[in-house]
Design a protein around this motif. Sequence first.
Motif, short mmCIF file in Angstrom:
data_model
loop_
_atom_site.label_atom_id
_atom_site.label_comp_id
_atom_site.label_asym_id
_atom_site.label_seq_id
_atom_site.Cartn_x
_atom_site.Cartn_y
_atom_site.Cartn_z
N LEU A 122 1.98 -0.27 -13.99
CA LEU A 122 2.43 0.87 -14.80
C LEU A 122 3.62 1.63 -14.21
N ASP A 123 3.64 1.89 -12.92
CA ASP A 123 4.64 2.78 -12.33
C ASP A 123 5.69 2.00 -11.54
N LEU A 124 6.68 1.49 -12.25
CA LEU A 124 7.74 0.72 -11.59
C LEU A 124 8.64 1.60 -10.73
N CYS A 125 8.82 2.85 -11.10
CA CYS A 125 9.68 3.74 -10.31
C CYS A 125 9.10 3.97 -8.92
N ALA A 126 7.80 4.21 -8.83
CA ALA A 126 7.16 4.39 -7.53
C ALA A 126 7.25 3.11 -6.71
N ALA A 127 7.09 1.97 -7.36
CA ALA A 127 7.19 0.70 -6.66
C ALA A 127 8.59 0.49 -6.10
N LEU A 128 9.61 0.80 -6.88
CA LEU A 128 10.99 0.67 -6.38
C LEU A 128 11.24 1.57 -5.19
N ASP A 129 10.66 2.76 -5.19
CA ASP A 129 10.81 3.67 -4.05
C ASP A 129 10.27 3.05 -2.77
N LEU A 130 9.22 2.24 -2.88
CA LEU A 130 8.60 1.62 -1.71
C LEU A 130 9.44 0.48 -1.14
N CYS A 131 10.40 -0.01 -1.88
CA CYS A 131 11.19 -1.16 -1.46
C CYS A 131 12.27 -0.83 -0.44
N ILE A 135 4.11 -5.93 -4.10
CA ILE A 135 3.67 -4.62 -4.60
C ILE A 135 3.18 -4.85 -6.03
N GLU A 136 1.93 -4.50 -6.28
CA GLU A 136 1.39 -4.62 -7.63
C GLU A 136 1.60 -3.29 -8.34
N ALA A 137 2.32 -3.33 -9.45
CA ALA A 137 2.69 -2.11 -10.18
C ALA A 137 2.61 -2.36 -11.68
N LEU A 163 19.92 -12.40 -2.15
CA LEU A 163 20.45 -11.04 -2.02
C LEU A 163 20.15 -10.39 -0.67
N GLY A 164 19.34 -11.04 0.14
CA GLY A 164 19.06 -10.49 1.46
C GLY A 164 17.67 -10.85 1.95
N PRO A 165 17.42 -10.55 3.22
CA PRO A 165 16.10 -10.87 3.79
C PRO A 165 15.03 -9.91 3.30
N ASN A 166 13.79 -10.24 3.56
CA ASN A 166 12.63 -9.39 3.24
C ASN A 166 12.51 -9.07 1.76
N PRO A 167 12.52 -10.08 0.89
CA PRO A 167 12.42 -9.79 -0.54
C PRO A 167 11.07 -9.16 -0.89
N VAL A 168 11.11 -8.26 -1.87
CA VAL A 168 9.91 -7.59 -2.36
C VAL A 168 9.66 -8.05 -3.79
N TYR A 169 8.43 -8.47 -4.05
CA TYR A 169 8.03 -8.91 -5.38
C TYR A 169 7.18 -7.81 -6.00
N ILE A 170 7.67 -7.21 -7.07
CA ILE A 170 6.92 -6.18 -7.79
C ILE A 170 6.29 -6.85 -9.00
N ALA A 171 4.98 -7.01 -8.94
CA ALA A 171 4.23 -7.72 -9.97
C ALA A 171 3.66 -6.73 -10.98
N THR A 172 3.87 -7.01 -12.25
CA THR A 172 3.32 -6.15 -13.30
C THR A 172 2.10 -6.75 -13.97
N ALA A 173 1.82 -8.02 -13.70
CA ALA A 173 0.70 -8.71 -14.36
C ALA A 173 -0.64 -8.22 -13.84
N GLN A 174 -1.61 -8.25 -14.71
CA GLN A 174 -2.99 -7.97 -14.34
C GLN A 174 -3.84 -9.16 -14.78
N ALA A 175 -4.79 -9.53 -13.94
CA ALA A 175 -5.63 -10.69 -14.22
C ALA A 175 -6.82 -10.27 -15.07
N TRP A 176 -6.62 -10.24 -16.38
CA TRP A 176 -7.69 -9.84 -17.30
C TRP A 176 -8.68 -10.97 -17.54
N ASP A 177 -8.28 -12.21 -17.24
CA ASP A 177 -9.17 -13.35 -17.43
C ASP A 177 -8.82 -14.44 -16.43
N ALA A 178 -9.60 -15.51 -16.41
CA ALA A 178 -9.42 -16.59 -15.43
C ALA A 178 -8.07 -17.29 -15.60
N GLU A 179 -7.64 -17.46 -16.84
CA GLU A 179 -6.37 -18.14 -17.08
C GLU A 179 -5.21 -17.34 -16.49
#
Length: 166
Positions: free
Chosen positions: A64-73, A60-62, A25-41
């Motif tokens: 909870l707030d996906l709307c704010a993350a999208l604004d940063l893209c 961008i790690e997000a 879809l274009g250059p400079n892709p942004v990955y908005i991650a919602t995962a949190q590392a609660w354990d080693a696995e």
Amino acid sequence: MAVILITGGARSGKSLHAETRTRALGPNPVYIATAQAWDAEMAARIAQHRDRRGPDWHLIEAPLDLCAALDLCGADPALIDCLTLWLGNLMHHDRDWAAEVERLCAALAARTAPVVLVTNEVGMGIVPDNALARAFRDAQGTLNQRVARIADEVEFVVSGLPMRVK
């Protein structure tokens, strides 16, 4: 603008397919991650995703707030991976998930740059044996329906093979 929803079961190949679609879809892709590392696995899973993507993605790690993350893209194509973990985070933090879904849908509809979203189909198996799991399954189904309704494209991935739904 393009909103593309990629859905399927666990380990079906959704994320890899979504990464490929986003890169196209274009250059400079942004990955908005919602995962949190609660354990080693989970930390290992996150590392595996990062290694596969490579260094050309802006992260961008997000959880909870996906709307704010999208604004940063800005105008760059964005990949949100994944809505299922985001919903779980919202429910874990006792957020009004239905209101957050409406906020997200409004943000997606207003966005002028492309966004790809990954989600899971969790309602295709047996009925969960406890109220919390049933509430999550039902909320996930509602979330998927709301995003699919406004999406320009919806694909279902099974065994690594994408099938166009919409």
